[in-house]
Design a protein around this motif. Structure first.
Motif, PDB file in Angstrom:
ATOM      1  N   LEU A  28       0.854  -1.179   0.000  1.00  0.00           N
ATOM      2  CA  LEU A  28       0.000   0.000   0.000  1.00  0.00           C
ATOM      3  C   LEU A  28       0.893   1.233   0.000  1.00  0.00           C
ATOM      4  O   LEU A  28       2.094   1.146   0.287  1.00  0.00           O
ATOM      5  CB  LEU A  28      -0.909   0.026   1.235  1.00  0.00           C
ATOM      6  CG  LEU A  28      -2.017  -1.037   1.330  1.00  0.00           C
ATOM      7  CD1 LEU A  28      -2.717  -0.931   2.684  1.00  0.00           C
ATOM      8  CD2 LEU A  28      -3.022  -0.878   0.202  1.00  0.00           C
ATOM      9  N   THR A  29       0.312   2.378  -0.287  1.00  0.00           N
ATOM     10  CA  THR A  29       1.065   3.622  -0.287  1.00  0.00           C
ATOM     11  C   THR A  29       0.444   4.607   0.690  1.00  0.00           C
ATOM     12  O   THR A  29      -0.723   4.986   0.547  1.00  0.00           O
ATOM     13  CB  THR A  29       1.100   4.258  -1.685  1.00  0.00           C
ATOM     14  OG1 THR A  29       1.689   3.329  -2.611  1.00  0.00           O
ATOM     15  CG2 THR A  29       1.921   5.537  -1.668  1.00  0.00           C
ATOM     16  N   VAL A  30       1.218   4.990   1.713  1.00  0.00           N
ATOM     17  CA  VAL A  30       0.780   5.994   2.677  1.00  0.00           C
ATOM     18  C   VAL A  30       1.391   7.329   2.278  1.00  0.00           C
ATOM     19  O   VAL A  30       2.083   7.420   1.256  1.00  0.00           O
ATOM     20  CB  VAL A  30       1.184   5.592   4.116  1.00  0.00           C
ATOM     21  CG1 VAL A  30       0.468   4.317   4.519  1.00  0.00           C
ATOM     22  CG2 VAL A  30       2.699   5.402   4.221  1.00  0.00           C
ATOM     23  N   ASN A  31       1.152   8.371   3.080  1.00  0.00           N
ATOM     24  CA  ASN A  31       1.580   9.699   2.642  1.00  0.00           C
ATOM     25  C   ASN A  31       3.097   9.881   2.621  1.00  0.00           C
ATOM     26  O   ASN A  31       3.596  10.846   2.045  1.00  0.00           O
ATOM     27  CB  ASN A  31       0.947  10.782   3.523  1.00  0.00           C
ATOM     28  CG  ASN A  31       1.195  10.554   5.001  1.00  0.00           C
ATOM     29  OD1 ASN A  31       1.982   9.694   5.382  1.00  0.00           O
ATOM     30  ND2 ASN A  31       0.510  11.325   5.834  1.00  0.00           N
ATOM     31  N   SER A  32       3.861   8.947   3.225  1.00  0.00           N
ATOM     32  CA  SER A  32       5.319   9.067   3.209  1.00  0.00           C
ATOM     33  C   SER A  32       5.973   8.160   2.177  1.00  0.00           C
ATOM     34  O   SER A  32       7.157   8.317   1.885  1.00  0.00           O
ATOM     35  CB  SER A  32       5.897   8.743   4.593  1.00  0.00           C
ATOM     36  OG  SER A  32       5.439   9.667   5.549  1.00  0.00           O
ATOM     37  N   GLY A  33       5.229   7.185   1.645  1.00  0.00           N
ATOM     38  CA  GLY A  33       5.801   6.284   0.664  1.00  0.00           C
ATOM     39  C   GLY A  33       5.097   4.942   0.657  1.00  0.00           C
ATOM     40  O   GLY A  33       4.111   4.717   1.373  1.00  0.00           O
ATOM     41  N   ALA A  34       5.626   4.007  -0.126  1.00  0.00           N
ATOM     42  CA  ALA A  34       5.036   2.675  -0.257  1.00  0.00           C
ATOM     43  C   ALA A  34       5.520   1.773   0.870  1.00  0.00           C
ATOM     44  O   ALA A  34       6.674   1.854   1.309  1.00  0.00           O
ATOM     45  CB  ALA A  34       5.400   2.073  -1.608  1.00  0.00           C
ATOM     46  N   ILE A  35       4.629   0.896   1.349  1.00  0.00           N
ATOM     47  CA  ILE A  35       4.973  -0.048   2.419  1.00  0.00           C
ATOM     48  C   ILE A  35       4.541  -1.451   1.998  1.00  0.00           C
ATOM     49  O   ILE A  35       3.565  -1.629   1.273  1.00  0.00           O
ATOM     50  CB  ILE A  35       4.301   0.319   3.754  1.00  0.00           C
ATOM     51  CG1 ILE A  35       2.784   0.458   3.582  1.00  0.00           C
ATOM     52  CG2 ILE A  35       4.902   1.590   4.336  1.00  0.00           C
ATOM     53  CD1 ILE A  35       2.033   0.737   4.877  1.00  0.00           C
ATOM     54  N   ARG A  36       5.298  -2.445   2.444  1.00  0.00           N
ATOM     55  CA  ARG A  36       4.986  -3.834   2.139  1.00  0.00           C
ATOM     56  C   ARG A  36       4.702  -4.584   3.435  1.00  0.00           C
ATOM     57  O   ARG A  36       5.557  -4.703   4.302  1.00  0.00           O
ATOM     58  CB  ARG A  36       6.128  -4.513   1.399  1.00  0.00           C
ATOM     59  CG  ARG A  36       5.841  -5.997   1.083  1.00  0.00           C
ATOM     60  CD  ARG A  36       7.024  -6.672   0.432  1.00  0.00           C
ATOM     61  NE  ARG A  36       7.341  -6.084  -0.866  1.00  0.00           N
ATOM     62  CZ  ARG A  36       8.459  -5.409  -1.127  1.00  0.00           C
ATOM     63  NH1 ARG A  36       9.366  -5.251  -0.169  1.00  0.00           N
ATOM     64  NH2 ARG A  36       8.685  -4.899  -2.320  1.00  0.00           N
ATOM     65  N   GLY A  37       3.458  -5.069   3.576  1.00  0.00           N
ATOM     66  CA  GLY A  37       3.080  -5.849   4.736  1.00  0.00           C
ATOM     67  C   GLY A  37       2.795  -7.281   4.348  1.00  0.00           C
ATOM     68  O   GLY A  37       3.318  -7.793   3.350  1.00  0.00           O
ATOM     69  N   GLU A  38       1.941  -7.944   5.160  1.00  0.00           N
ATOM     70  CA  GLU A  38       1.594  -9.335   4.918  1.00  0.00           C
ATOM     71  C   GLU A  38       0.084  -9.477   4.789  1.00  0.00           C
ATOM     72  O   GLU A  38      -0.683  -8.779   5.456  1.00  0.00           O
ATOM     73  CB  GLU A  38       2.074 -10.226   6.069  1.00  0.00           C
ATOM     74  CG  GLU A  38       3.568 -10.352   6.189  1.00  0.00           C
ATOM     75  CD  GLU A  38       3.936 -11.277   7.335  1.00  0.00           C
ATOM     76  OE1 GLU A  38       4.499 -12.351   7.065  1.00  0.00           O
ATOM     77  OE2 GLU A  38       3.652 -10.923   8.490  1.00  0.00           O
ATOM     78  N   ARG A  39      -0.301 -10.416   3.939  1.00  0.00           N
ATOM     79  CA  ARG A  39      -1.704 -10.789   3.833  1.00  0.00           C
ATOM     80  C   ARG A  39      -1.849 -12.199   4.403  1.00  0.00           C
ATOM     81  O   ARG A  39      -1.148 -13.123   4.001  1.00  0.00           O
ATOM     82  CB  ARG A  39      -2.159 -10.748   2.377  1.00  0.00           C
ATOM     83  CG  ARG A  39      -3.665 -10.954   2.207  1.00  0.00           C
ATOM     84  CD  ARG A  39      -4.066 -10.798   0.767  1.00  0.00           C
ATOM     85  NE  ARG A  39      -5.466 -11.164   0.560  1.00  0.00           N
ATOM     86  CZ  ARG A  39      -6.030 -11.323  -0.628  1.00  0.00           C
ATOM     87  NH1 ARG A  39      -5.298 -11.133  -1.730  1.00  0.00           N
ATOM     88  NH2 ARG A  39      -7.298 -11.647  -0.729  1.00  0.00           N
ATOM     89  N   LEU A  40      -2.760 -12.340   5.407  1.00  0.00           N
ATOM     90  CA  LEU A  40      -2.917 -13.601   6.126  1.00  0.00           C
ATOM     91  C   LEU A  40      -4.332 -14.131   5.950  1.00  0.00           C
ATOM     92  O   LEU A  40      -5.293 -13.371   5.820  1.00  0.00           O
ATOM     93  CB  LEU A  40      -2.640 -13.407   7.619  1.00  0.00           C
ATOM     94  CG  LEU A  40      -1.311 -12.759   8.014  1.00  0.00           C
ATOM     95  CD1 LEU A  40      -1.269 -12.571   9.528  1.00  0.00           C
ATOM     96  CD2 LEU A  40      -0.146 -13.604   7.543  1.00  0.00           C
ATOM     97  N   LEU A  41      -4.439 -15.445   5.985  1.00  0.00           N
ATOM     98  CA  LEU A  41      -5.736 -16.115   5.970  1.00  0.00           C
ATOM     99  C   LEU A  41      -5.829 -16.954   7.236  1.00  0.00           C
ATOM    100  O   LEU A  41      -5.062 -17.899   7.427  1.00  0.00           O
ATOM    101  CB  LEU A  41      -5.887 -17.001   4.731  1.00  0.00           C
ATOM    102  CG  LEU A  41      -7.279 -17.600   4.514  1.00  0.00           C
ATOM    103  CD1 LEU A  41      -8.291 -16.492   4.229  1.00  0.00           C
ATOM    104  CD2 LEU A  41      -7.255 -18.606   3.356  1.00  0.00           C
ATOM    105  N   ILE A  42      -6.768 -16.595   8.135  1.00  0.00           N
ATOM    106  CA  ILE A  42      -6.952 -17.299   9.407  1.00  0.00           C
ATOM    107  C   ILE A  42      -8.409 -17.721   9.514  1.00  0.00           C
ATOM    108  O   ILE A  42      -9.305 -16.879   9.538  1.00  0.00           O
ATOM    109  CB  ILE A  42      -6.569 -16.417  10.604  1.00  0.00           C
ATOM    110  CG1 ILE A  42      -5.109 -15.948  10.499  1.00  0.00           C
ATOM    111  CG2 ILE A  42      -6.801 -17.149  11.916  1.00  0.00           C
ATOM    112  CD1 ILE A  42      -4.682 -15.029  11.610  1.00  0.00           C
ATOM    113  N   ASP A  43      -8.640 -19.027   9.583  1.00  0.00           N
ATOM    114  CA  ASP A  43     -10.008 -19.562   9.703  1.00  0.00           C
ATOM    115  C   ASP A  43     -10.932 -18.972   8.643  1.00  0.00           C
ATOM    116  O   ASP A  43     -12.082 -18.624   8.921  1.00  0.00           O
ATOM    117  CB  ASP A  43     -10.571 -19.284  11.100  1.00  0.00           C
ATOM    118  CG  ASP A  43      -9.863 -20.090  12.171  1.00  0.00           C
ATOM    119  OD1 ASP A  43      -9.241 -21.113  11.828  1.00  0.00           O
ATOM    120  OD2 ASP A  43      -9.924 -19.690  13.336  1.00  0.00           O
ATOM    121  N   GLY A  44     -10.417 -18.834   7.441  1.00  0.00           N
ATOM    122  CA  GLY A  44     -11.228 -18.322   6.350  1.00  0.00           C
ATOM    123  C   GLY A  44     -11.339 -16.811   6.300  1.00  0.00           C
ATOM    124  O   GLY A  44     -11.937 -16.268   5.361  1.00  0.00           O
TER     125      GLY A  44
END
Length: 607
Positions: A28-44
């Protein structure tokens, strides 16, 4: 004490661990720059997690002891998959009972936040309410990574809420003050305001609604949220407040000044400073370890480096109680546990006292220590006597069992530190016709403790599935009741974030959590079967908020002056009486002499 994991927590963690699947990185891109996080799947359920996002410049070098600054923009994509360092603090093994704290380290470069959000809104076009949680720790310890990630996701984000935690500067680095423009103080509160500004500016990026932000905290985190709700510097940054076992009116949360504690660094560092600027320059050259190796001036129940009243233009231009009279307010949830001070009393019992044979002399001593050291009181002696009468002398009837006095002393501490400030704040909010929801966390778990008490922090232990490492665990397991309480409490908080009311027509609850009134102080008793009750901590509310204040308002100086005048009048009356007696005596002598002389002259004439 044994440091064991609760069977319920073991089951909970193992259950979630087997159902968690990492899908992919997520950017995603916030007002200071782009950030890379994680996408998780928990119990659907689909979640995105971003950790260690800077909301201010690193407060190091010349920025040490300074207000937060806008973070620098960056190129490329910043990795946001790991918690940042905790803000500098003295780590104590007894305090480090939080699950994440063992893998974190401390640093001055610590002004980062963490965002946990539901299914990426790009796929749903939904917007969600935002909960910003402020950690506790007496303004000396703690971090935004104290709360287990799985609990945040399962108990809140799964209910379509964006959840945010963050760090803020602690101890001397966050709250030292020279009482002037060089170092005005409350830097830690400014960090909190800066984090809230960042959340409001970037909430939509994560699917959050910037016009529906709930500020929540526990302990001194709740006190911080309460202070910000009254501060003109934080106005408009959030719309609702939820306070767990803490408030702006709690004793010791705010000091009038920290000048003496701050200038104590001058001698400790050998600075030889003659003004605030020289002291600040000297302190900036010292290591962070040296700064936190300070010795307290007064070893009492009140921390030295906490928020202060910093005057016009500051975070707290007036004392909190004055701000409650005229500042704009928001809907609020306030609550405490049933036996807030029970753990503290039991630890005191182990170290110093034997409460199985406690006497009224012990009770008197405890009441005096509680009241005589509180700086906000004027008539300490009067209030101390009133406290003894309320909590000690009336509880020592020989026909009473020994537990009566113990329970009364427990109430004395709980009422003073937590319950009475909460009810007092509630009554101030009610004067502005705002919805106020009171609660008492009354659930007694069979898994966490060897005592039948709902002590300070037990509501946090449940709602965030925190492992209480410092307590003995019972072998008999009944985690179903604990889990039901977790589900109920989480749903109530989520409803308040979503709708502004803790209970909603679609939640399926058999009870209705209604707003309180100043006359009844109605509240929700939170157990596995919650119910509405009236008279929230009525004894503590009446004594500390009414009677003790009346005693403190007595003009002892005038009473002493009147007594002195009375003594003076008595002395004057006595002196007047003696003077009158002496006058009459001498007058009688003179009359006698006159008569004697007259008779003698008559006798001489006859001769």
């Amino acid at each position: 004490m044994r440091w064991l994991l609760s069977p319920f927590i073991l089951w909970w963690h193992s259950h979630l661990a087997t159902s968690t699947r990492h899908i992919s990185p997520f950017e995603l891109t916030v007002n200071s720059g782009a950030i890379r996080g994680e996408r998780l799947l928990i119990d659907g359920q689909d979640y995105t997690v971003f950790k260690g996002i800077p909301f201010a410049m690193p407060p190091v070098g010349y920025l040490r002891f300074q207000m937060p600054k806008e973070p620098a923009k960056w190129r490329g994509v910043m990795n946001a998959t790991q918690y940042s360092a905790m803000c500098m603090q003295n780590l104590d093994e007894n305090d480090a009972g939080e699950p994440e704290r063992y893998v974190a380290h401390v640093s001055e470069d610590c002004l980062y936040l963490n965002v946990f959000s539901p299914t990426p809104y790009q796929y749903t076009n939904d917007t969600y309410p935002v909960i910003v949680f402020i950690h506790g720790g007496r303004f000396q310890t703690g971090s935004g990574s104290d709360i287990p990630q799985r609990a945040i996701l399962s108990n809140f984000v799964s209910r379509k809420i964006v959840f945010v935690t963050f760090n803020y500067r602690l101890g001397p680095l966050g709250f030292a003050s020279t009482g002037d423009s060089v170092l005005p103080g409350n830097i830690g509160l400014w960090d909190q305001i800066w984090a809230l500004k960042w959340v409001k500016a970037n909430a939509e990026v994560f699917g959050g609604d910037p016009s529906n932000i709930l500020l929540m905290g526990h302990g001194t985190g709740a006190a911080s949220a309460s202070l910000l709700a009254l501060s003109p510097r934080a106005e408009g940054l959030f719309q609702k407040v939820l306070l767990m076992s803490g408030s702006a009116l709690q004793p010791g949360v705010v000091r009038n000044t920290q000048v003496n504690a701050t200038w104590n660094m001058n001698d400790r560092f050998g600075c030889r400073a003659f003004n605030s600027s020289e002291l600040l320059d000297c302190a900036r050259k010292r290591s962070k370890e040296e700064i936190f190796q300070y010795k307290r001036l007064h070893y009492d129940d009140y921390e030295e480096f906490v928020p202060i009243i910093d005057g016009v233009g500051g975070v707290l231009p007036e004392p909190p109680e004055q701000l409650t009279l005229h500042r704009r307010k928001t809907p609020i949830v306030i609550g405490t546990t049933k036996d807030e001070s029970s753990l503290r009393i039991l630890l005191l019992n182990e170290k110093e006292l034997n409460f199985s044979s406690i006497t009224w002399e012990h009770g008197e001593k405890l009441a005096e220590n509680l009241t005589m050291s509180y700086k906000q009181f004027q008539n300490h002696r009067l209030i101390s006597q009133g406290c003894k009468s309320e909590y000690v002398w009336t509880q020592v009837d020989p026909s009473f069992p020994e537990s009566v006095l113990f329970n009364s002393l427990l109430k004395m501490y709980s009422h003073f530190w937590y319950d009475a400030p909460a009810s007092q704040l509630a009554t101030y909010y009610l004067k502005h016709d705002l919805p106020v929801y009171l609660y008492s966390f009354d659930h007694i778990s069979e898994n966490f403790y060897d005592i039948d008490r709902a002590f300070h922090g037990v509501d946090k232990l449940h709602i965030f599935n925190v492992t209480p490492r410092f307590l003995n665990k019972r072998k008999d397991m009944n985690w179903q009741l604990d889990q039901r309480v977790v589900e109920i409490f989480s749903e109530l908080v989520a409803n308040f974030a979503l709708y502004g009311t803790p209970t909603h027509e679609n939640d399926g609850f058999s009870f209705n959590w209604t707003t309180t009134t100043a006359k009844e102080l109605s509240y929700l008793s939170i157990t596995d079967s919650p119910s509405m009750q009236v008279g929230y901590r009525w004894q503590g509310h009446v004594f500390w908020n009414w009677y003790a204040r009346s005693l403190d308002a007595v003009d002892v100086g005038n009473i002493q002056r009147i007594a002195q005048l009375d003594r003076d009048v008595g002395n004057w009356q006595f002196a007047t009486a003696m003077l009158s007696f002496c006058s009459l005596f001498f007058f009688a002598i003179l009359v006698g002499l006159a008569c004697y002389c007259t008779r003698k002259e008559s006798d001489e004439d006859e001769l």
